[in-house]
Design a protein around this motif. Sequence first.
Motif, PDB file in Angstrom:
ATOM      1  N   ASP A   5       0.819  -1.214   0.000  1.00 37.01           N
ATOM      2  CA  ASP A   5       0.000   0.000   0.000  1.00 37.01           C
ATOM      3  C   ASP A   5       0.856   1.269   0.000  1.00 37.01           C
ATOM      4  O   ASP A   5       1.060   1.908   1.031  1.00 37.01           O
ATOM      5  N   ASP A  36      -1.627  -2.452  -4.178  1.00 37.57           N
ATOM      6  CA  ASP A  36      -1.963  -1.033  -4.121  1.00 37.57           C
ATOM      7  C   ASP A  36      -0.713  -0.165  -4.218  1.00 37.57           C
ATOM      8  O   ASP A  36      -0.389   0.612  -3.314  1.00 37.57           O
ATOM      9  N   ASN A  90      -6.357  -3.983  -4.990  1.00 44.84           N
ATOM     10  CA  ASN A  90      -7.614  -3.571  -5.623  1.00 44.84           C
ATOM     11  C   ASN A  90      -7.458  -2.286  -6.440  1.00 44.84           C
ATOM     12  O   ASN A  90      -8.340  -1.949  -7.216  1.00 44.84           O
ATOM     13  N   HIS A  91      -6.336  -1.576  -6.283  1.00 45.40           N
ATOM     14  CA  HIS A  91      -6.103  -0.389  -7.108  1.00 45.40           C
ATOM     15  C   HIS A  91      -5.363  -0.722  -8.400  1.00 45.40           C
ATOM     16  O   HIS A  91      -5.083   0.178  -9.187  1.00 45.40           O
ATOM     17  N   HIS A 102      -3.655  -9.327  -0.657  1.00 45.43           N
ATOM     18  CA  HIS A 102      -3.937  -7.917  -0.370  1.00 45.43           C
ATOM     19  C   HIS A 102      -5.017  -7.704   0.703  1.00 45.43           C
ATOM     20  O   HIS A 102      -4.797  -6.997   1.677  1.00 45.43           O
ATOM     21  N   HIS A 144      -4.028  -3.486   2.653  1.00 47.04           N
ATOM     22  CA  HIS A 144      -5.311  -2.876   2.288  1.00 47.04           C
ATOM     23  C   HIS A 144      -5.910  -1.948   3.339  1.00 47.04           C
ATOM     24  O   HIS A 144      -6.619  -1.020   2.991  1.00 47.04           O
TER      25      HIS A 144
HETATM   26 FE   LIG Z   1      -6.388  -1.881  -1.074  1.00 45.40          FE
END
Ligand SMILES: [Fe+2]
Length: 526
Positions: free
Chosen positions: A130, A168, A204-205, A275, A310
């Motif tokens: 992240d 991320d 997720n990014h 993640h 995350h």
């Molecule tokens: Fe995330």
Amino acid sequence: MRTLFFTFLQLALISSVMAGTRFYRASYRDDPSTTIDIGWCDDGTSTNAKVFYDVVDHGTTYSSYAFNHVIDRTQSAYSLNHQFSRLTGLTPNTIYYFVVHDDQGTSARMYFKTLPDNPDVGITFIAGGDSRTGTVLEAGYQQCRPNRQACDSLVAKIRPDFVTFNGDFVYSGSSSNWIDWFTDWQYTLGTDGHLVPIITVMGNHEASTDVYNIFDVPNTNDYFSLGIGGNLLRVYSLNSELSGCDATQKTWLTNDLQLYTGTANEPYWKFVQYHVPFVPHANYSSNTTLIDCWASLFQQYKVKLACEAHAHVIKVTWPIVTSSASGSDHGFIRNDTNGIVYIGEGSWGAPQRNLYTYYNANQAYNWTRNQVNSAGFQLVCVSTQKMEIRTVQAINVNNVGQVQISDPPCTLPANLPIWNPSNGSLVTINYNGSLPTGISNILQEKQKLFAYPVPANDKVTISFNKLIDDAQMEIYNSLGAKIKSILLASGIESKELDFTDFPEGTYSVFVITRSGIQSCKIIHVH
Ligand SMILES: [Fe+2]
């Protein structure tokens, strides 16, 4: 006119000594003791690019390096042109100096170190994730990039064997975001050009092809495993962004865990990274789908350490297992003998979130060891006896000393800002498993099974003890897939194999007899 002339002259001079390449990174597609994947960006117009490398430092005199390798893959992503050169046939535990040279110039001299192939050497790695910047409404937004740069600078000072990066990377897929990310990642090279490899996870990014396109991971599914330090450690990068409990990923994971549990090649340690956390330490709901999908597999196959991300906080748990019994909390209960320690959750500069503080400021769940809001990551020292985990905070980075490349594994730099919470700064997981019965004897005999030549081009010979009975030879690629199974007749002492049509890489050979299993490795190059 005269000014213009000098400008052109200056540009010509500069371009003759400067490289057209930038944004260097390294990753693995195969055995980290004998291979590495060097990546960089160019402007898309350069030609004849190669990595020139050697165990001797020749500075930027590219023509003096003993070895060179071409580009294996070119990939455009977000208006950046990524190049990847996959080096194979390297010597374990060895420093290689290198430059990237193309028709536009030569890079600065950099170096990498191959990982050992012997579990007794030990490994140090940084686990984090992240690093995205965020929206101006998010807490800690103003500190995003400085914190990311501080974490990257700490990598150079700590000199881990590699970084596991848990997704991320950037807020959104754009040229400017990735340019900023790679600009900051160059801090990890320090002042002497030490390129630290990165073992990535999709967050997720990221779009589904980003990690494959930008880090050249082994496959487009963005999940894979790597054997590290001989049989010291097996690292699993899992993809939490697939829908639900992805059956294909679960089948692959189950097969890989089975292949490396209770077998001759069982590692001392298994480490997983993915993640989205099972039970976040920010105020989010548990991910029951992933818990149901993976947690019992981790436990059954003796995973001891899991890194999640995350949530943009720092947490360390006690060893825990899934449970619905009295005393369990959110589906887990402390179990110091059989439990898994979960660390995370993604603080490489991303905007920090509010902690979930059900019990107190230190504790979200009854099995939370400690938690805090801070930028940082976890530092993991791995030996055959134990894993030691410390959380490093990205503060006062300028005061931190410098580990030398010649220092032994797990050397900590002076003034390293190690988090010291109420339950202590050092998390130790002792190795309490025993290798499968008979394995120690088989390992002593290992030298009797070997492959030659090393590396092998087309034909490779496997030499072994004279077989007193029929035996089975099985060959697996580096992703754990069986690619060949051969019945060996009694009385023979060697077997020649033709690898002409097989991809380059490291292969594991097992000879299975009634008295046990022996194994060796084939390094295959074209
Ligand atoms: Fe995330």
